[in-house]
Design a protein around this motif. Structure first.
Motif, PDB file in Angstrom:
ATOM      1  N   VAL A  82       0.854  -1.184   0.000  1.00 38.62           N
ATOM      2  CA  VAL A  82       0.000   0.000   0.000  1.00 38.62           C
ATOM      3  C   VAL A  82       0.894   1.239   0.000  1.00 38.62           C
ATOM      4  O   VAL A  82       1.769   1.389   0.851  1.00 38.62           O
ATOM      5  N   GLY A  83       0.692   2.098  -0.974  1.00 35.96           N
ATOM      6  CA  GLY A  83       1.497   3.301  -1.077  1.00 35.96           C
ATOM      7  C   GLY A  83       2.894   3.080  -1.616  1.00 35.96           C
ATOM      8  O   GLY A  83       3.703   4.008  -1.661  1.00 35.96           O
ATOM      9  N   THR A  97      -5.183  -2.210  -7.217  1.00 38.44           N
ATOM     10  CA  THR A  97      -5.853  -1.001  -6.748  1.00 38.44           C
ATOM     11  C   THR A  97      -6.421  -1.271  -5.364  1.00 38.44           C
ATOM     12  O   THR A  97      -7.217  -2.201  -5.182  1.00 38.44           O
ATOM     13  N   PHE A  98      -6.004  -0.482  -4.377  1.00 37.16           N
ATOM     14  CA  PHE A  98      -6.535  -0.598  -3.025  1.00 37.16           C
ATOM     15  C   PHE A  98      -7.693   0.381  -2.866  1.00 37.16           C
ATOM     16  O   PHE A  98      -7.657   1.494  -3.396  1.00 37.16           O
ATOM     17  N   SER A  99      -8.716  -0.036  -2.111  1.00 39.78           N
ATOM     18  CA  SER A  99      -9.885   0.834  -1.975  1.00 39.78           C
ATOM     19  C   SER A  99     -10.423   0.841  -0.553  1.00 39.78           C
ATOM     20  O   SER A  99      -9.963   0.094   0.299  1.00 39.78           O
ATOM     21  N   GLU A 106      -9.488  -1.869   3.020  1.00 35.21           N
ATOM     22  CA  GLU A 106     -10.037  -3.185   3.344  1.00 35.21           C
ATOM     23  C   GLU A 106     -10.102  -4.078   2.110  1.00 35.21           C
ATOM     24  O   GLU A 106     -10.228  -5.296   2.240  1.00 35.21           O
ATOM     25  N   ASP A 107     -10.041  -3.469   0.932  1.00 34.45           N
ATOM     26  CA  ASP A 107     -10.185  -4.208  -0.322  1.00 34.45           C
ATOM     27  C   ASP A 107      -8.967  -3.990  -1.216  1.00 34.45           C
ATOM     28  O   ASP A 107      -8.303  -2.949  -1.152  1.00 34.45           O
ATOM     29  N   ALA A 108      -8.726  -4.980  -2.069  1.00 37.04           N
ATOM     30  CA  ALA A 108      -7.655  -4.869  -3.065  1.00 37.04           C
ATOM     31  C   ALA A 108      -8.089  -5.604  -4.328  1.00 37.04           C
ATOM     32  O   ALA A 108      -8.597  -6.726  -4.250  1.00 37.04           O
ATOM     33  N   PHE A 155     -10.055  -8.965  -3.533  1.00 39.18           N
ATOM     34  CA  PHE A 155      -9.986  -9.261  -2.102  1.00 39.18           C
ATOM     35  C   PHE A 155     -10.880  -8.259  -1.375  1.00 39.18           C
ATOM     36  O   PHE A 155     -10.663  -7.047  -1.473  1.00 39.18           O
ATOM     37  N   GLU A 156     -11.864  -8.766  -0.626  1.00 36.18           N
ATOM     38  CA  GLU A 156     -12.872  -7.880  -0.050  1.00 36.18           C
ATOM     39  C   GLU A 156     -13.071  -8.132   1.446  1.00 36.18           C
ATOM     40  O   GLU A 156     -12.985  -9.262   1.918  1.00 36.18           O
TER      41      GLU A 156
END
Length: 209
Positions: A82-83, A97-99, A106-108, A155-156
């Motif tokens: 992340v980042g 993409t992370f969200s 929490e998701d990717a 991934f959720e």
């Protein structure tokens, strides 16, 4: 001889050739898109095959090796922090993409963006490090979630009560895709259309002599 040359360059013949070329291009693009069109493989913490509270990557990898999920640290072929930046031999073929939030997702979503190499016989790791469990492991091989290497991995709902994904990592082998049966049939059809076009042009040329 002059009449033969003129018959080949008649406007209706040129238009016919242009139509055939256009149809062939449309068919080729359609076949490629059809082979690439995939749905998302949704993965939640409940799909795990293993998890743990180790916080260092070295300790996690050692456990995965001991438990037989991977053979060595060299099996890591894709990783996204992340980042941070991507790493691994398959980094050019995937994009993550992370969200939810930029810093505490929490998701990717891992998407296949390449046209060549993809990951097979895979095992996925989703890590937080500050909560229990600190990480989850997922069997993506044919005996597990049966990921084909090109469909998107979604991934959720990881650590919704305050935790967050710190990175995702995929272990496996890198393969080069073989042409699918549908694509081969499509290319054969395009070839037949091209042969038919050539024959039609020759028939017009002979008829004009």
């Amino acid at each position: 001889m002059s009449r033969k040359i003129l018959s080949i360059t008649k406007p209706e013949t040129i238009l016919f050739v242009h139509k055939v070329v256009f149809i062939c291009l449309v068919l080729a693009i359609s076949m490629v898109l059809a082979t690439q069109a995939q749905g998302d493989l949704i993965i939640t913490p409940g799909d795990e095959v293993t998890s743990g509270n180790q916080t260092s990557n070295r300790a996690i990898i050692d456990k995965l090796i001991t438990d037989g999920y991977i053979s060595s640290a060299a099996d890591s072929v894709y990783k996204q922090d992340v980042g941070g930046s991507e790493s691994g031999v398959a980094a050019g073929s995937y994009e993550t993409t992370f969200s939810n939030t930029s810093g505490d997702p929490e998701d990717a979503l891992i998407e296949y963006v390449g046209t060549g190499a993809f990951i097979s016989d895979a095992f996925a790791l989703v890590k937080d490090g500050n909560h229990t469990p600190a990480w989850y492991g997922f069997d993506l091989s044919s005996s597990g979630l049966n990921w084909n290497g090109t469909e998107s991995l979604s991934f959720e709902d990881f650590w919704p009560a305050g935790g967050a994904i710190s990175h995702v990592e995929i272990f496996g082998s890198v393969s080069v895709p073989e042409p699918s049966l549908e694509l081969l049939l499509g290319l054969s059809l395009i070839g037949l259309v091209g042969v038919g076009a050539v024959r039609k042009i020759k028939q017009k040329k002979v008829a004009s002599c």
